[in-house]
Design a protein around this motif. Sequence first.
Motif, PDB file in Angstrom:
ATOM      1  N   ASP A   1       0.831  -1.199   0.000  1.00 31.01           N
ATOM      2  CA  ASP A   1       0.000   0.000   0.000  1.00 31.01           C
ATOM      3  C   ASP A   1       0.873   1.261   0.000  1.00 31.01           C
ATOM      4  O   ASP A   1       2.085   1.213   0.236  1.00 31.01           O
ATOM      5  N   ALA A   2       0.251   2.401  -0.282  1.00 30.52           N
ATOM      6  CA  ALA A   2       0.970   3.666  -0.430  1.00 30.52           C
ATOM      7  C   ALA A   2       1.693   4.072   0.853  1.00 30.52           C
ATOM      8  O   ALA A   2       2.835   4.552   0.801  1.00 30.52           O
TER       9      ALA A   2
ATOM     10  N   GLN B   1       4.840   2.045   1.176  1.00 34.90           N
ATOM     11  CA  GLN B   1       5.825   2.505   0.204  1.00 34.90           C
ATOM     12  C   GLN B   1       6.484   3.804   0.670  1.00 34.90           C
ATOM     13  O   GLN B   1       7.696   3.977   0.539  1.00 34.90           O
TER      14      GLN B   1
ATOM     15  N   ILE C   1      -0.017  11.692   1.287  1.00 33.03           N
ATOM     16  CA  ILE C   1      -0.465  10.811   0.207  1.00 33.03           C
ATOM     17  C   ILE C   1      -1.779  11.313  -0.393  1.00 33.03           C
ATOM     18  O   ILE C   1      -1.930  11.382  -1.618  1.00 33.03           O
TER      19      ILE C   1
ATOM     20  N   LYS D   1      -2.530  12.606  -4.200  1.00 33.72           N
ATOM     21  CA  LYS D   1      -3.609  12.042  -5.029  1.00 33.72           C
ATOM     22  C   LYS D   1      -4.509  13.151  -5.555  1.00 33.72           C
ATOM     23  O   LYS D   1      -4.860  13.170  -6.738  1.00 33.72           O
TER      24      LYS D   1
ATOM     25  N   GLN E   1       0.458   4.636  -8.492  1.00 34.34           N
ATOM     26  CA  GLN E   1       0.622   4.786  -7.043  1.00 34.34           C
ATOM     27  C   GLN E   1       2.052   5.169  -6.654  1.00 34.34           C
ATOM     28  O   GLN E   1       2.251   6.034  -5.811  1.00 34.34           O
TER      29      GLN E   1
ATOM     30  N   VAL F   1       3.246   8.333  -4.468  1.00 34.71           N
ATOM     31  CA  VAL F   1       4.026   8.179  -3.240  1.00 34.71           C
ATOM     32  C   VAL F   1       5.304   9.013  -3.322  1.00 34.71           C
ATOM     33  O   VAL F   1       5.684   9.681  -2.369  1.00 34.71           O
TER      34      VAL F   1
END
Length: 108
Positions: free
Chosen positions: A2-3, A6, A30, A34, A60, A64
């Motif tokens: 998941d972000a 990361q 994050i 987005k 993604q 990130v």
Amino acid sequence: MDALSQLRVLLKNNGLDPDSYDEEYLNLLIETAKSDYIAARNYPKSYTEQHIQEELEKYQLFIVKKAFEAGSRTGQPFTTTVTENGTSRTFEKLDDLPKGVFPFVNPV
């Protein structure tokens, strides 16, 4: 991965302690990245939320990275050049979209 995970790996690999950052703050970075991506992409009304989510998942890592770059500038907003005690910093404009991904254009 998941972000958030990361982003934590990016922090660690750049010599920063990911545990020293508040999880709420990292999630905010994050979500902001987005939102910036979505705004820059300028999706047409025909794009469904599912289409948008699929694209966000595809890019993604870009999102990130943008969150990491924004977070690493904390305390130095809008800085273009700073020289202090022999340390010089110049910040480039953060890319809004990955190379090769363009905003939609709505005809007039």
